[in-house]
Write an enzyme that holds these catalytic residues in place. Sequence first.
Site, PDB file in Angstrom:
ATOM      1  N   MET A  76       2.178 -10.792  28.211  1.00  0.00           N
ATOM      2  CA  MET A  76       3.446 -11.489  27.998  1.00  0.00           C
ATOM      3  C   MET A  76       3.865 -11.471  26.525  1.00  0.00           C
ATOM      4  O   MET A  76       3.070 -11.171  25.637  1.00  0.00           O
ATOM      5  CB  MET A  76       3.330 -12.930  28.496  1.00  0.00           C
ATOM      6  CG  MET A  76       3.069 -13.048  29.988  1.00  0.00           C
ATOM      7  SD  MET A  76       2.961 -14.746  30.572  1.00  0.00           S
ATOM      8  CE  MET A  76       4.656 -15.313  30.369  1.00  0.00           C
ATOM      9  N   HIS A  77       5.121 -11.800  26.297  1.00  0.00           N
ATOM     10  CA  HIS A  77       5.681 -12.134  24.975  1.00  0.00           C
ATOM     11  C   HIS A  77       5.929 -10.953  24.037  1.00  0.00           C
ATOM     12  O   HIS A  77       6.580 -11.119  23.013  1.00  0.00           O
ATOM     13  CB  HIS A  77       4.788 -13.138  24.227  1.00  0.00           C
ATOM     14  CG  HIS A  77       4.317 -14.287  25.031  1.00  0.00           C
ATOM     15  ND1 HIS A  77       5.180 -15.118  25.711  1.00  0.00           N
ATOM     16  CD2 HIS A  77       3.065 -14.757  25.284  1.00  0.00           C
ATOM     17  CE1 HIS A  77       4.476 -16.063  26.326  1.00  0.00           C
ATOM     18  NE2 HIS A  77       3.206 -15.858  26.098  1.00  0.00           N
ATOM     19  N   ASP A 232       1.296 -11.433  33.210  1.00  0.00           N
ATOM     20  CA  ASP A 232      -0.074 -11.221  33.656  1.00  0.00           C
ATOM     21  C   ASP A 232      -0.682 -12.452  34.325  1.00  0.00           C
ATOM     22  O   ASP A 232      -1.382 -12.343  35.338  1.00  0.00           O
ATOM     23  CB  ASP A 232      -0.966 -10.733  32.512  1.00  0.00           C
ATOM     24  CG  ASP A 232      -0.856 -11.576  31.248  1.00  0.00           C
ATOM     25  OD1 ASP A 232      -0.172 -12.622  31.256  1.00  0.00           O
ATOM     26  OD2 ASP A 232      -1.460 -11.174  30.239  1.00  0.00           O
TER      27      ASP A 232
END
Length: 486
Positions: A76-77, A232
């Site tokens: 992520m991110h 995830d």
Amino acid sequence: MFLGIDIGTSSVKAVITNADGDVIEQATAPLPISRPKPLWSEQNPADWWSATNKAVLELSPDRRKAVEAIGLSGQMHGATILDAEDKPLRPAILWNDGRCAAECAELEAAEPKSREITGNLAMPGFTAPKLVWVKKYEPEVFAKTAKVLLPKDYVRLLMTGTYASDMSDSAGTLWLDVAKRKWSPEMLAATGLDESHMPELFEGSEVTGTLKASVAKDWGMDAVPVAGGGGDNAAGAVGVGVTEPGQAFLSLGTSGVLFLAGEAFLPNPERAVHAFCHALPNAWHQMTVMLSAASCVDWAARMTGTHDAGEIIAKAAAKDRLDGPEIFLPYLSGERTPHNDPYARGVLFGLNHDTDPATVGQAVMEGVAFAFRDGLDALVEGGGTLNEVTVIGGGSRSAYWGRILSAALETPLVYRRDAEVGPAYGAAKLAQLSISDADPATVCAPPPVRETIEPKQADIDALAAKRERFGTLYKNLKSVFPQGDQ
């Protein structure tokens, strides 16, 4: 057959499942990480695509040909910044990059309702502060920015030609109105962007596009639908059936996650708890994150000259002592929950002449367990209630570490079949849901239980005093951790 692809931090994993949810085959391809400056963590998006192709092509050609749909999950991110021709303008800035602490404060000042809109504290790991940093320090890159995609969604673009993302992954950008499940114009404006820079939003179980003919040919499969998938952690939750309120998992991957499923949006930003959308419609989750978990054991193995993580865990298990003096702070990449401290660093404390690889391994596993307990306390303080905790990720293979975790959390841990497969497993289930009318409760039912580890009172007592010293050590060192360069 259904294909799940997880764009991880250290590798790309491809998994094929059948309609009964059985894992039929899996393959993995490694990924390099670049850390060119203190606090920085980057990857070349081209490496994701190369590793994806490698992992998929390692799967059996007959099974690839039988794939009916594909689901994606990913770290992520990460900020993948593209120009008008879809070319990356710079290396992707990853989730464990800590360079933009100052920009987090600037973002919250620019939009005072940030925490109300997103349900989350602005942290250096999130995507939006990264773009504030790019705007400030790399204005020529920012000026050319046409799209910002998360890692798995960049791979999706190459697979399908579509700009698309799912709710769970997008919730971690700080650009999503998480309660309303839509992009926030206010948060985008606070970073100098608008909705045209964003992909279209989908639920994780919806179809986002179709595999390009050229990619389908290269992979030896039909031009099948590609589902939204999930970040995830949300995808990992789908894989092990953590979809109903009160169900939780603990992930022992590169990072560490304690994930609690829910039916409502329950933010607690003051304690650095993440409140995100789940990968299924009309569902949310709370999550605590530590930036280094199983990776700490890898570090300990390298540092002691031990062959690998499995060997150092085995050495600790053979000694079987929970009363050693060593204390480990697992903040090798800084920390999120509950400290939100990108400058925190790993500390191995209390060494003596008897300290050896076994005791170092023991201290590291205990330190990770104590950090998970900090996260659990933050979840409970925010109103969360855990009915059971399933363990997933590579670290789930160690029953001895499970014993330590169970004692630190004072909670039974459930180990399920295929739990170590991780997010790619959930991505395959989301692919299955995207093309069928099957009941999500059936497709996402928890896999069979292999083992349950109950906490032992003697272990709880042995770790209690050490956990108190663990917390005191961080408090005493917080002010002296180097602040680093931006």
